[in-house]
Write a protein that holds these residues in place. Structure first.
Motif, PDB file in Angstrom:
ATOM      1  N   ASP A   1       0.805  -1.223   0.000  1.00 50.40           N
ATOM      2  CA  ASP A   1       0.000   0.000   0.000  1.00 50.40           C
ATOM      3  C   ASP A   1       0.836   1.270   0.000  1.00 50.40           C
ATOM      4  O   ASP A   1       0.295   2.364   0.162  1.00 50.40           O
ATOM      5  N   LEU A   2       2.143   1.144  -0.167  1.00 54.24           N
ATOM      6  CA  LEU A   2       3.019   2.315  -0.232  1.00 54.24           C
ATOM      7  C   LEU A   2       3.207   2.690  -1.698  1.00 54.24           C
ATOM      8  O   LEU A   2       3.757   1.925  -2.483  1.00 54.24           O
ATOM      9  N   LEU A   3       2.753   3.892  -2.083  1.00 58.91           N
ATOM     10  CA  LEU A   3       2.810   4.311  -3.480  1.00 58.91           C
ATOM     11  C   LEU A   3       4.049   5.138  -3.788  1.00 58.91           C
ATOM     12  O   LEU A   3       4.721   4.909  -4.801  1.00 58.91           O
ATOM     13  N   ALA A   4       4.379   6.113  -2.936  1.00 66.82           N
ATOM     14  CA  ALA A   4       5.521   6.984  -3.210  1.00 66.82           C
ATOM     15  C   ALA A   4       5.906   7.736  -1.946  1.00 66.82           C
ATOM     16  O   ALA A   4       5.084   7.914  -1.038  1.00 66.82           O
ATOM     17  N   PHE A   5       7.170   8.203  -1.897  1.00 66.23           N
ATOM     18  CA  PHE A   5       7.598   9.034  -0.783  1.00 66.23           C
ATOM     19  C   PHE A   5       8.829   9.825  -1.176  1.00 66.23           C
ATOM     20  O   PHE A   5       9.572   9.460  -2.096  1.00 66.23           O
ATOM     21  N   GLU A   6       9.036  10.940  -0.478  1.00 66.78           N
ATOM     22  CA  GLU A   6      10.186  11.800  -0.737  1.00 66.78           C
ATOM     23  C   GLU A   6      11.479  11.137  -0.256  1.00 66.78           C
ATOM     24  O   GLU A   6      11.461  10.352   0.695  1.00 66.78           O
ATOM     25  N   PRO A   7      12.604  11.470  -0.859  1.00 63.51           N
ATOM     26  CA  PRO A   7      13.884  10.903  -0.416  1.00 63.51           C
ATOM     27  C   PRO A   7      14.294  11.355   0.976  1.00 63.51           C
ATOM     28  O   PRO A   7      15.183  10.746   1.574  1.00 63.51           O
ATOM     29  N   SER A   8      13.654  12.385   1.513  1.00 62.49           N
ATOM     30  CA  SER A   8      13.958  12.836   2.873  1.00 62.49           C
ATOM     31  C   SER A   8      13.406  11.883   3.930  1.00 62.49           C
ATOM     32  O   SER A   8      13.762  11.972   5.107  1.00 62.49           O
ATOM     33  N   ILE A   9      12.550  10.965   3.509  1.00 62.50           N
ATOM     34  CA  ILE A   9      11.966   9.988   4.435  1.00 62.50           C
ATOM     35  C   ILE A   9      12.912   8.812   4.608  1.00 62.50           C
ATOM     36  O   ILE A   9      13.337   8.188   3.625  1.00 62.50           O
ATOM     37  N   ASN A  10      13.253   8.511   5.847  1.00 62.54           N
ATOM     38  CA  ASN A  10      14.012   7.294   6.149  1.00 62.54           C
ATOM     39  C   ASN A  10      13.052   6.116   6.158  1.00 62.54           C
ATOM     40  O   ASN A  10      11.993   6.180   6.802  1.00 62.54           O
ATOM     41  N   TRP A  11      13.408   5.041   5.480  1.00 67.64           N
ATOM     42  CA  TRP A  11      12.501   3.893   5.421  1.00 67.64           C
ATOM     43  C   TRP A  11      13.249   2.598   5.683  1.00 67.64           C
ATOM     44  O   TRP A  11      14.434   2.471   5.422  1.00 67.64           O
ATOM     45  N   ASP A  12      12.540   1.654   6.230  1.00 69.52           N
ATOM     46  CA  ASP A  12      13.132   0.373   6.573  1.00 69.52           C
ATOM     47  C   ASP A  12      12.084  -0.716   6.390  1.00 69.52           C
ATOM     48  O   ASP A  12      10.887  -0.492   6.622  1.00 69.52           O
ATOM     49  N   ILE A  13      12.524  -1.876   5.971  1.00 69.20           N
ATOM     50  CA  ILE A  13      11.628  -3.000   5.746  1.00 69.20           C
ATOM     51  C   ILE A  13      11.480  -3.814   7.020  1.00 69.20           C
ATOM     52  O   ILE A  13      12.460  -4.124   7.683  1.00 69.20           O
ATOM     53  N   LYS A  14      10.244  -4.143   7.348  1.00 67.85           N
ATOM     54  CA  LYS A  14       9.981  -4.971   8.519  1.00 67.85           C
ATOM     55  C   LYS A  14       9.282  -6.249   8.071  1.00 67.85           C
ATOM     56  O   LYS A  14       8.213  -6.207   7.468  1.00 67.85           O
ATOM     57  N   LEU A  15       9.912  -7.375   8.364  1.00 65.79           N
ATOM     58  CA  LEU A  15       9.336  -8.667   8.021  1.00 65.79           C
ATOM     59  C   LEU A  15       8.584  -9.215   9.223  1.00 65.79           C
ATOM     60  O   LEU A  15       9.141  -9.326  10.312  1.00 65.79           O
ATOM     61  N   MET A  16       7.316  -9.535   9.021  1.00 62.59           N
ATOM     62  CA  MET A  16       6.504 -10.105  10.104  1.00 62.59           C
ATOM     63  C   MET A  16       6.749 -11.608  10.152  1.00 62.59           C
ATOM     64  O   MET A  16       5.983 -12.408   9.641  1.00 62.59           O
ATOM     65  N   LYS A  17       7.868 -11.967  10.769  1.00 68.55           N
ATOM     66  CA  LYS A  17       8.329 -13.353  10.727  1.00 68.55           C
ATOM     67  C   LYS A  17       7.359 -14.331  11.391  1.00 68.55           C
ATOM     68  O   LYS A  17       7.290 -15.491  11.017  1.00 68.55           O
ATOM     69  N   ARG A  18       6.633 -13.852  12.382  1.00 71.07           N
ATOM     70  CA  ARG A  18       5.795 -14.770  13.152  1.00 71.07           C
ATOM     71  C   ARG A  18       4.688 -15.409  12.328  1.00 71.07           C
ATOM     72  O   ARG A  18       4.176 -16.458  12.682  1.00 71.07           O
TER      73      ARG A  18
END
Length: 229
Positions: free
Chosen positions: A114-131
């Motif tokens: 559901d993430l379409l776009a964001f500015e490069p000023s945004i820090n982003w990280d991937i979270k895997l729902m391992k459970r």
């Protein structure tokens, strides 16, 4: 003049500059990016552009890698692309409704699909729902967006935001969950008593439980993801 004339059609549908800044909602289901530099967008979301814009699709990341900026994320094949240059860029995703959020040193978690776009000023990280890996086919990834800048998210139809307060947790279906505030950490639970109401292959209903203080955004649609063969 006929209301069905070409000139009337152009009048009703022609692109109009709204001077809203980098991100403009050209329609409820189409995002206009007034690009002058760089923006991250969902791969495959470009429907049109003008000007000089270069697109780069980033490669897959290794699941064991953990750092603030990753080159791509995957949720059943979903990945990011980087658009660089100057011009007007139009983005959309399967006709889903687009919502623009202006983060002010804030954090929000967004379902990877559901993430379409964001500015490069945004820090982003991937979270895997391992459970829940292996328990359900999709919704295993979310993206943590933090900082100051614009973030565009999508939902099937109109999103609903539910408040989460201490002592009053909110339970959601993972496939209907779009985003949640940075201070919340969802827990996963199963409810075997609901198995007769849901056509889950596992025979169980998997739910997300949000407890604490914040909000969760849901959509009136169960988005089912499939692993690529």
């Amino acid at each position: 003049m006929s209301k069905y004339s070409i000139s009337e059609f152009l009048k009703q549908t022609e692109q109009v500059d709204k001077d809203q800044g980098l991100f403009e909602l050209e329609t409820q289901r189409m995002l206009e990016v007034n690009l002058d530099g760089q923006v991250w967008a969902k791969a495959g979301s470009m429907i049109s552009y003008n000007g000089k814009i270069k697109f780069e699709r980033e490669g897959m990341f290794e699941h064991g890698l953990s750092k603030t900026f990753k080159k791509a994320f995957t949720g059943e094949g979903t990945s990011l692309m980087k658009a660089t240059g100057r011009g007007k860029l139009y983005l959309a995703d399967q006709g889903k409704k687009v919502t623009v959020l202006d983060l002010r040193n804030e954090v929000i978690h967004v379902n990877g699909n559901d993430l379409l776009a964001f500015e490069p000023s945004i820090n982003w990280d991937i979270k895997l729902m391992k459970r829940i890996a292996g328990m359900m086919a999709g919704g295993l990834f979310n993206v943590r967006c933090e900082g100051t800048g614009m973030v565009a998210i999508t939902s099937h139809y109109e999103p609903l935001t539910l408040r989460v307060t201490p002592g009053n947790p909110v339970i959601t279906d993972p496939n209907a969950t779009v985003a949640w505030s940075g201070g919340l950490q969802p827990e996963f639970q199963t409810d075997i008593t609901l198995k007769t109401f849901f056509g889950r292959g596992s025979g169980e209903s998997i739910q997300m439980k949000f407890a604490g203080d914040g909000f969760v955004v849901v959509q009136p649609f169960e988005e089912v993801y499939y692993h690529s063969k």
